[in-house]
Design a protein around this motif. Structure first.
Motif, PDB file in Angstrom:
ATOM      1  N   SER A 212       0.848  -1.193   0.000  1.00  0.00           N
ATOM      2  CA  SER A 212       0.000   0.000   0.000  1.00  0.00           C
ATOM      3  C   SER A 212       0.881   1.240   0.000  1.00  0.00           C
ATOM      4  O   SER A 212       1.834   1.337   0.761  1.00  0.00           O
ATOM      5  CB  SER A 212      -0.926   0.012   1.220  1.00  0.00           C
ATOM      6  OG  SER A 212      -0.181   0.068   2.421  1.00  0.00           O
ATOM      7  N   ILE A 213       0.574   2.157  -0.906  1.00  0.00           N
ATOM      8  CA  ILE A 213       1.299   3.427  -1.000  1.00  0.00           C
ATOM      9  C   ILE A 213       0.284   4.548  -0.788  1.00  0.00           C
ATOM     10  O   ILE A 213      -0.654   4.702  -1.569  1.00  0.00           O
ATOM     11  CB  ILE A 213       1.986   3.591  -2.366  1.00  0.00           C
ATOM     12  CG1 ILE A 213       3.020   2.474  -2.566  1.00  0.00           C
ATOM     13  CG2 ILE A 213       2.656   4.948  -2.483  1.00  0.00           C
ATOM     14  CD1 ILE A 213       3.710   2.514  -3.920  1.00  0.00           C
ATOM     15  N   TYR A 214       0.478   5.278   0.293  1.00  0.00           N
ATOM     16  CA  TYR A 214      -0.428   6.375   0.616  1.00  0.00           C
ATOM     17  C   TYR A 214       0.092   7.679   0.017  1.00  0.00           C
ATOM     18  O   TYR A 214       1.282   7.975   0.078  1.00  0.00           O
ATOM     19  CB  TYR A 214      -0.557   6.543   2.128  1.00  0.00           C
ATOM     20  CG  TYR A 214      -1.432   5.495   2.778  1.00  0.00           C
ATOM     21  CD1 TYR A 214      -2.800   5.705   2.922  1.00  0.00           C
ATOM     22  CD2 TYR A 214      -0.898   4.296   3.240  1.00  0.00           C
ATOM     23  CE1 TYR A 214      -3.609   4.749   3.510  1.00  0.00           C
ATOM     24  CE2 TYR A 214      -1.693   3.332   3.828  1.00  0.00           C
ATOM     25  CZ  TYR A 214      -3.056   3.561   3.967  1.00  0.00           C
ATOM     26  OH  TYR A 214      -3.843   2.608   4.555  1.00  0.00           O
ATOM     27  N   LEU A 215      -0.818   8.452  -0.550  1.00  0.00           N
ATOM     28  CA  LEU A 215      -0.523   9.781  -1.054  1.00  0.00           C
ATOM     29  C   LEU A 215      -1.409  10.753  -0.278  1.00  0.00           C
ATOM     30  O   LEU A 215      -2.618  10.831  -0.515  1.00  0.00           O
ATOM     31  CB  LEU A 215      -0.817   9.847  -2.556  1.00  0.00           C
ATOM     32  CG  LEU A 215      -0.159  10.941  -3.384  1.00  0.00           C
ATOM     33  CD1 LEU A 215       1.345  10.962  -3.202  1.00  0.00           C
ATOM     34  CD2 LEU A 215      -0.501  10.775  -4.853  1.00  0.00           C
ATOM     35  N   LEU A 216      -0.804  11.447   0.696  1.00  0.00           N
ATOM     36  CA  LEU A 216      -1.551  12.327   1.597  1.00  0.00           C
ATOM     37  C   LEU A 216      -1.302  13.787   1.225  1.00  0.00           C
ATOM     38  O   LEU A 216      -0.190  14.161   0.878  1.00  0.00           O
ATOM     39  CB  LEU A 216      -1.118  12.108   3.047  1.00  0.00           C
ATOM     40  CG  LEU A 216      -1.054  10.661   3.569  1.00  0.00           C
ATOM     41  CD1 LEU A 216      -0.634  10.668   5.040  1.00  0.00           C
ATOM     42  CD2 LEU A 216      -2.393   9.963   3.402  1.00  0.00           C
ATOM     43  N   THR A 217      -2.331  14.618   1.320  1.00  0.00           N
ATOM     44  CA  THR A 217      -2.156  16.049   1.095  1.00  0.00           C
ATOM     45  C   THR A 217      -2.614  16.801   2.330  1.00  0.00           C
ATOM     46  O   THR A 217      -3.699  16.564   2.844  1.00  0.00           O
ATOM     47  CB  THR A 217      -2.962  16.547  -0.122  1.00  0.00           C
ATOM     48  OG1 THR A 217      -4.352  16.546   0.186  1.00  0.00           O
ATOM     49  CG2 THR A 217      -2.722  15.667  -1.332  1.00  0.00           C
ATOM     50  N   PHE A 218      -1.761  17.728   2.807  1.00  0.00           N
ATOM     51  CA  PHE A 218      -2.126  18.501   3.996  1.00  0.00           C
ATOM     52  C   PHE A 218      -1.172  19.668   4.198  1.00  0.00           C
ATOM     53  O   PHE A 218      -0.067  19.702   3.650  1.00  0.00           O
ATOM     54  CB  PHE A 218      -2.138  17.614   5.243  1.00  0.00           C
ATOM     55  CG  PHE A 218      -0.839  16.914   5.537  1.00  0.00           C
ATOM     56  CD1 PHE A 218       0.140  17.491   6.325  1.00  0.00           C
ATOM     57  CD2 PHE A 218      -0.582  15.643   5.010  1.00  0.00           C
ATOM     58  CE1 PHE A 218       1.333  16.846   6.597  1.00  0.00           C
ATOM     59  CE2 PHE A 218       0.606  14.987   5.268  1.00  0.00           C
ATOM     60  CZ  PHE A 218       1.575  15.587   6.073  1.00  0.00           C
ATOM     61  N   ASP A 219      -1.639  20.610   4.987  1.00  0.00           N
ATOM     62  CA  ASP A 219      -0.817  21.735   5.445  1.00  0.00           C
ATOM     63  C   ASP A 219      -0.113  21.276   6.713  1.00  0.00           C
ATOM     64  O   ASP A 219      -0.759  20.957   7.708  1.00  0.00           O
ATOM     65  CB  ASP A 219      -1.731  22.935   5.724  1.00  0.00           C
ATOM     66  CG  ASP A 219      -0.954  24.176   6.169  1.00  0.00           C
ATOM     67  OD1 ASP A 219       0.100  24.015   6.827  1.00  0.00           O
ATOM     68  OD2 ASP A 219      -1.415  25.291   5.886  1.00  0.00           O
ATOM     69  N   LYS A 220       1.209  21.249   6.672  1.00  0.00           N
ATOM     70  CA  LYS A 220       1.970  20.689   7.793  1.00  0.00           C
ATOM     71  C   LYS A 220       1.690  21.419   9.100  1.00  0.00           C
ATOM     72  O   LYS A 220       1.556  20.795  10.154  1.00  0.00           O
ATOM     73  CB  LYS A 220       3.467  20.733   7.476  1.00  0.00           C
ATOM     74  CG  LYS A 220       4.319  20.076   8.556  1.00  0.00           C
ATOM     75  CD  LYS A 220       5.770  20.046   8.150  1.00  0.00           C
ATOM     76  CE  LYS A 220       6.623  19.371   9.223  1.00  0.00           C
ATOM     77  NZ  LYS A 220       8.040  19.314   8.846  1.00  0.00           N
TER      78      LYS A 220
END
Length: 734
Positions: A212-220
């Motif tokens: 499984s490869i997660y691609l997460l998007t967020f403001d650190k």
């Protein structure tokens, strides 16, 4: 620029040169050999284009994998937690999403079984059961264990294992598959704090399945703030353990295990020809400071991940040793990386330019950069940078490098070469973006007209002037009052050299006005403001239209001429006017004198803004014979006439419901042409030029203007005069 509300969906829509970056990430995901769960983080503030980047990455993955065998094609799963925000269903809905995907009819029995087991987990996983900690979630598992029997019975299963047992069965199935699961979780930073903690616990502990490869998007910053309550000062460490590949400037600054580091680097360089990897140079870089950046495995892993991505992006354009060296600065002391990027003129200094710069100023900048890091890094950073950027030695010591060195650096694609430097930072500063250092230098030189003038010409040359017009008003209050006149004079003098802003919002003249206005309004009296504008007009030698536009805009604020009705509607407060009406009349006369001077010298006819200049000159009471003299010259010269017609064509932007960018069509103002030249005369001249094959070298936009004229002039002539409305300011608004 990406639209934060309407992200692009396809690689073909990319306008910010992120396509190669997205494709490299997609290819790296497909080439990944690890069976362990991998988490990639796309870090950025809201509106920075994270969703658009994800869409391009996924599209490229899908495009490439269509040629794979079905059993090896990645499974792409989108999960947007924002859809479930406030419903306390994040975890259960996540497993439902995985379950429904793996239970597709065309998937194998094993995958369908894994999907069925995931559905069981979704029933066990109660909202708010899982709270992230730096240790394993043993308490979470024990809390849900009592729910297993009930959940499995309701599903028709008498499953005797606990949550760990179910997870192990799922992991065993997925580990034996050739398919990777690429799981996209978007908009994490739009959740509340508890939901953010749930998402990262989900990725870290509950759903860290093989392949499984997660691609997460967020403001650190948003995420670390959300983790503070539970982590009590360890929120960044926690985040680093979850996200193996953070795709921005990582906040890491520790030294790694040298043996592990060397082993990882050998894998990268093993296929590099020996003549392209200078081992002596590498040894100097390594011993001078590179090895001191690393002290644990995580440092090595994170650095190698970033280096691999950087290498895929620019491997054919850079020197590998330099890329290895600057990537370490990027990862572990990003503030230095940014300052190097913003001070290209210092770090690419050569002996031939040494006598043209202030070495003391350059040395102070370098000292500030070195002193900005902690004591440990200060011990080696100076020598490290001197090897990477030999020009620094010319600042501190009596060292010279002749032109043969400059040529060698350029050929070897070294970072210290002025021609190559930007390649190493291509994803750090967008093309055309002015650096903070450049803004600070203009503020610093605000008492030196020559330096400001040359700096503006440099910004024009490097395509950064529009960025300067956008950003500098924010810094207007930092300019000393006595220096305002110098800056305004320089800006208005080079204004005609500014490129046209192709955005559909403020054009270049308005941006120029907003900048100069932000400076002029610092002066409290109309007399002070008038003096600045008067001196700027009198001193200007390079620009005309910029002066015409600015004074005409003041006319609009005063409600003069055809602006009278607009002024009544806007009700401009008199004391807010830049100059008085008497002073404005004087400014008009000064600009009229400038126009006459340009006409007498034969420079007016070829001006790229000839039509609006003539319109406003006429508005200010120009003698008809003076205008006719200019028009006669325009009619006689082919290039002047084509330029005149081009001035009368303006873009019109329109959007349909599904458009991300506007459609552009071109309108021609026959009224503006007819105001000065008989249309039949223009028509005959254009046809004559076409017959004599004199139109073959015109630009694309000039060709559009000529075609619009010839295709529509007959129809325009047939219109009743009552429909031919004069629009004096139509062209000036461009």
């Amino acid at each position: 620029m990406f639209n934060s509300d309407r992200p692009i969906k396809h690689l073909s829509e990319d306008e910010l040169n992120r396509q190669n970056f997205a494709m490299s990430i997609g290819e790296a995901i497909l080439k990944s050999q690890t069976k362990d769960s991998l988490v990639i983080g796309l870090l950025g503030k809201w509106g920075s284009g994270k969703t658009s980047l994800v869409n391009m990455i996924v599209e490229h993955i899908v495009n490439i994998s269509t040629s794979f065998e079905f059993e090896e094609q990645p499974i792409v799963i989108y999960f947007n937690p924002w859809n479930f925000s406030g419903q306390n269903q994040l975890i259960s809905q996540f497993f439902n999403k995985l379950s429904s995907t793996l239970e597709r009819p065309d998937y194998s029995k094993d995958l369908k079984k894994a999907g069925h087991l995931l559905k069981t987990i979704s029933k066990i996983a109660k909202p708010f059961t899982f709270v992230p900690t730096l240790s394993a979630a043993a308490s979470a598992c024990s809390e849900v264990a009592n729910s297993v029997a009930e959940a499995t019975e309701s599903a028709g299963e008498l499953y005797e294992n606990d949550l760990d047992g179910i997870k192990k069965d799922i992991s065993d199935i997925l580990e034996n598959q050739n398919m990777k699961m690429v799981i996209v979780i978007d908009d994490i930073d739009r959740l509340n704090n508890m939901e953010i903690r749930q998402i990262f616990q989900l990725v870290k502990t509950l759903a860290d399945f093989p392949n499984s490869i997660y691609l997460l998007t967020f403001d650190k910053k948003v995420v670390t703030d959300a983790l503070k309550k539970e982590q009590q000062g360890h929120e960044e460490e926690y985040l680093e353990k979850i996200v193996q590949v953070p795709l921005d400037i990582p906040l890491i600054s520790k030294i790694e295990v040298e043996i592990l580091l060397e082993g990882r680097l050998k894998k990268l360089i093993e296929d590099i020809p020996e003549n392209k990897f200078d081992r002596v140079y590498w040894g100097n870089i390594y011993q001078s400071g590179f090895k001191y950046f690393f002290e644990n495995i995580r440092d090595v892993t994170r650095y190698i991940n970033v280096l691999n991505f950087n290498y895929e992006l620019v491997k054919d354009e850079v020197n590998l040793v330099d890329l290895i060296a600057i990537s370490a600065v990027q990862v572990f002391i990003p503030e230095v990386y940014q300052k190097i990027r913003d001070n290209k003129e210092i770090f690419t200094l050569t002996s031939t330019k040494k006598g043209m710069v202030n070495l003391e100023e350059y040395q102070q900048v370098c000292n500030d950069i070195i002193n900005s890091v902690n004591e440990k890094n200060q011990k080696f950073l100076h020598n490290y940078l001197k090897i990477l950027f030999p020009g620094i030695s010319t600042i501190y010591e009596n060292v010279s490098y002749d032109r043969s060195f400059e040529r060698s650096w350029r050929i070897n694609r070294n970072i210290c070469s002025e021609d190559v430097f930007d390649v190493y930072f291509k994803f750090s500063l967008p093309n055309g973006e002015i650096s903070q250092r450049e803004i600070e230098s203009i503020i610093e030189y605000s008492n030196d007209t020559k330096k400001i003038f040359n700096k503006l010409l440099e910004l024009i040359e490097y395509g950064k002037i529009l960025s300067f017009l956008d950003r500098f008003p924010d810094h207007a209050n930092m300019i000393k009052k006595e220096n305002i006149g110098s800056i305004v004079s320089c800006i208005l003098d080079v204004g005609d050299l500014f490129p046209d802003d192709e955005s559909v919002f403020y054009g270049t003249p308005m941006k120029t006005h907003l900048l100069t206005n932000s400076l002029i309004k610092r002066c409290s009296t109309q007399d002070e403001r008038f003096t600045i504008l008067k001196d700027s007009i009198q001193d200007s030698t390079l620009s005309l239209y910029t002066l015409v536009w600015e004074v005409d805009f003041q006319d609009e604020l005063h409600g003069k001429y055809h602006y009278e009705k607009e002024s009544e509607q806007n009700l401009t407060v008199k004391q807010d006017l830049i100059v008085s009406s008497v002073q404005l009349d004087k400014l008009e006369r000064l600009v009229c004198d400038k126009i006459k001077d340009w006409a007498e010298k034969g420079n007016l006819e070829s001006h790229k803004k000839i039509v609006p200049i003539l319109q406003i000159w006429k508005q200010w009471g120009a003698d008809k014979t003076e205008i006719d003299s200019v028009i006669n010259e325009i009619i006689k010269h082919d290039s002047y006439l084509i330029n005149f017609i081009f001035n009368c064509v303006s873009p019109r932007h329109s959007w349909s419901v599904n458009d991300y960018v506007p459609k552009t069509t071109w309108d021609i103002s026959f009224e503006a042409i007819e105001e000065f030249i008989d249309l039949s005369l223009v028509e005959s001249r254009l046809k004559e030029m076409n017959t004599l094959d004199k139109l073959k070298n015109v630009t694309d936009k000039e060709e559009i203007a000529i075609k619009r004229f010839l295709d529509n002039v007959d129809q325009y002539k047939l219109q009743p005069k009552s429909y031919k409305v004069q629009k004096v300011n139509l062209i000036k608004s461009q």
